[in-house]
Structure formats: C-alpha cells, structure tokens
Enzyme design. Structure first.
Site, PDB file in Angstrom:
ATOM      1  CB  SER A  74      -0.990  -8.236  -1.117  1.00 10.88           C
ATOM      2  OG  SER A  74      -1.819  -8.739  -0.350  1.00 10.88           O
ATOM      3  CE  LYS A  97      -4.405  -1.440   0.362  1.00 14.19           C
ATOM      4  NZ  LYS A  97      -5.333  -0.968  -0.671  1.00 14.19           N
TER       5      LYS A  97
END
Length: 402
Positions: free
Chosen positions: A303, A52
């Site tokens: 992720s 992110k």
C-alpha cells in the site's frame, strides 16, 4: 452500503489523469514460499508514495466551490496527509493537516512541501483526529476523513478495478487494514465484478481493532495501539468501513511486528521494493501461512513506501536479527596472544562474517587474566547461527547471545 460500484467507476474516471495505474508484479519467490501464485500490487510506486492519493483527490474533487474556498483539514500519521496535501495543491484548496508528534519526519516534511499547514498533536492517529475535529469545528474547514468517508472509500476502491483488469483470474486479494477505507473500497469493487473472489484483511497485532470488533460482534475501541506499522495504527474501525468489512471481507488476519520487519527486509532484498510497515503486513500474513488454501492466484496490496530512513535503518537491523541474518555473542577469553585469533578462526570455519568486534579488559565481572569479547556476525539463517553456536561449544567457549 453508502458506497456503490458506480461511485468507484466514477472515481476511476475522475482520477484517470491524476493517478498512475501501478504495476501488478508476479513474484516467483513469494509464490514458492506460500504455495500460491502471488502478485504484488505496487502502490508504493503511486504518486505521493501510497494509495492515499486516490481517495483524497476523489473527495476534494467533489467539494463544492464554497467548501473549497473555506479550505480542508485532515488528520493523518502520514500517507493520507500527503494525499490530501497533494490534491489540495493541485485543486487550489487551502489545506491544514494534523499529524501525531510521533509521525515520521520524512512524512511531515513531504506533507509540508506539498503546501499544507502542519499541526503536530498527540501520540497517535486518534489523538491527531480528535484535535483536527476540534479545529474543524472552530474554523469551519471541511474535514477529510482518512477512511470513514464514502468519497474516500470510492477512490481507494479504484485499486479493485485495476486489479481485476490486470488479472481477471485472481482468486483472492490480501489488503493491509488500519481504519478500513482501502479494504472496503477494494471489496466493494472486486466482489461486484467477481462475487466469488476472496478478500482478506491484515492488521498488526498491536492495533487489531477490526479483529477485536469481529470477535466481539460490534465496533470495539482499543485502549492503546503499539506497532511499527504506523499507517495502520488505528484504535477503532470507522462506521462505514465496519459495515463493509463485516459484510464483504472473508477474514481478517493478525501479524506481529517481528513478521512485519522480516517482510520489509525480504521485500527490499528479494524484490527491490521499499515498503513501509503497514504495506508489508499483508505479505507477512501470506508468508506466515494465514491463507486457507494453496495453488490460487493472489494479489497482495503493497500500500505504500513512505518510510523514514532512520526508522528503516532500525527495522532493517531488527529484521535481520529476526530472520537469523545477524547474531551477537559475548564471551570471555584468556588474555594471551592467539586467543582472539582462535575465536575469529572459529567464525571463519563456519562461513560467518564478522561485522564488529569489541575487546574489553576492564570489567568488574572479569577475573585477572581474562578479557571480554563482544562479537557481532552476519549469518545466513537461524540454522547457520546454531551451527556457529555449536562450533563455539565444541571449542569450549562459554558465551551469551545478545
């Protein structure tokens, strides 16, 4: 498309001194299990613990001086919060983050340590998002969307550039999907470089808004979401990400929480990788046979690794049960010397290991002269549990499995 390959290239230049080029690790274990050549893109090793930071920093770096001076606000279940807070700290921008009350304590505290003001509201990302938009309208702060923003998508797309530089021979990329920012950026980058590459998304069954939308042919909002994968627990696709997914993504698979928990345990045990539920979902799809081919070179995006330790403990226990690594039996025995020893010997005979044992004499369901034994054991797999079960039956034990 509002995001172009040139935007992703520019983001890569902008991020060069900020992010890490995370490893692309070949896994022999997952390659054998899936009959493909599997590579793990380890974004759990990225700064702030997830991908992110890429989109968040790219977005904030492009703000005008006026926007920076007003400050920014974002909504997030955790990883976007940390990415925005980190970027805001580095760029000297005031930052407010709205997080669900159910957000992981570790993610809340990490976000606060990066210097953000925290507002806890609602039970999921969508509740937090609505509150953040309300605060943004009241205060004039600049809103930083978690996924439906061109600059955020461009930042996430830098993973696609890295992947094909690290391995130009990739045939497919498998990506966790929540709101769709990550897979949109990767798809734009990867399909520009290599149009024939396949891009697959993976959602949790309790939050499969893209799969539902693809099935209905238009953006569909789920009534509720429920999954251990909080990072992809989103009710509705973004407008920009919906366009990217329906035009560039080859398919979206759905996996259940059992498969996600099992994969998290396997990643820790086999690869020494701590993965949150969202990032384990992509590998879960690969290991449960969703890919429509074999003998291909496949990158799986891990992720993020920001998982609360208490939640991780519960998931490990649940994953061990789901994988046949832990079983519990409740049985009754005659209340006389040697009965318990015989039961324990039966466990030893099949090579199982006792984790805990409870011995009860007082129960309304017991007749005089009986005791109840609650036995938790470590096992190798489902076949091992069945072997133990058959051993108990052969010795005349009547039992319940818990």
């Amino acid at each position: 498309m509002r995001v172009h390959y040139s935007d992703i290239e520019a983001a890569a230049t902008r991020l060069a001194a900020v992010i890490d080029n995370t490893p692309l690790d070949r896994s022999q274990t997952y390659s054998l299990l899936s009959h493909n050549k599997i590579y793990l893109k380890l974004e759990n090793m990225q700064r702030t613990g997830s991908f992110k930071i890429r989109g968040a920093y790219n977005k904030l770096a492009l703000l005008s001086e006026q926007e920076r001076s007003r400050g920014v606000i974002a909504a997030s279940a955790g990883n976007h919060a940390q990415g925005v807070a980190y970027a805001a700290r580095e760029l000297g921008i005031p930052c407010t983050i709205v997080m669900p009350k159910t957000a992981s304590l570790s993610k809340v505290e990490a976000t606060r340590r990066y210097g953000a003001a925290i507002v806890l509201h609602g039970q999921n990302y969508d509740d937090a998002y609505a509150k953040a938009k309300q605060l943004q309208e009241a205060t004039g702060l600049t809103f930083v969307h978690a996924f439906d923003d061109p600059d955020v998508i461009a930042g996430q797309g830098t993973i696609g550039l890295e992947l094909l530089r690290q391995n130009p021979n990739l045939d497919a990329i498998v990506v966790p999907v929540g709101g769709g920012g990550l897979i949109s950026g990767i798809a734009i980058a990867a399909k520009t470089i290599k149009p024939q590459i396949k891009i697959y998304g993976v959602e949790a069954s309790g939050a499969a808004c893209f799969r539902r939308s693809l099935d209905t042919g238009d953006i569909t909002t789920l009534e509720a979401v429920s999954t251990i994968a909080d990072g992809i627990a989103v009710k509705r696709p973004g407008n920009l990400t919906w366009d990217a997914v329906k035009n560039l993504v080859d398919d979206v698979f759905v996996v259940d929480d059992e498969g996600i928990a099992r994969t998290m345990v396997m990643l820790m045990e086999r690869s020494k990788v701590v993965s949150e539920g969202a990032s384990a979902s992509a590998l879960a799809a690969v290991l449960t046979g969703h890919l429509p081919f074999t003998e291909k070179e496949v990158a799986v995006v891990i992720s993020g690794g920001n998982v609360d330790m208490m939640l991780l403990s519960r998931i490990i226990e649940h994953g061990l049960v789901a994988a046949g690594r832990h079983a519990r039996f409740v049985t009754t025995l005659p209340d006389r010397p040697g009965s318990l020893a015989n039961l324990v010997a039966a466990v030893a005979d099949v090579g199982a290991n006792i984790v805990s044992i409870e011995h009860h004499r007082l129960s309304q369901s017991l007749v005089l002269g009986q005791v109840e034994v609650d036995l938790a054991v470590e096992t190798r797999n489902e076949e091992h549990i069945e072997e133990l079960r058959q051993r108990f039956l052969s010795l005349g034990y009547s039992f319940q499995m818990k």
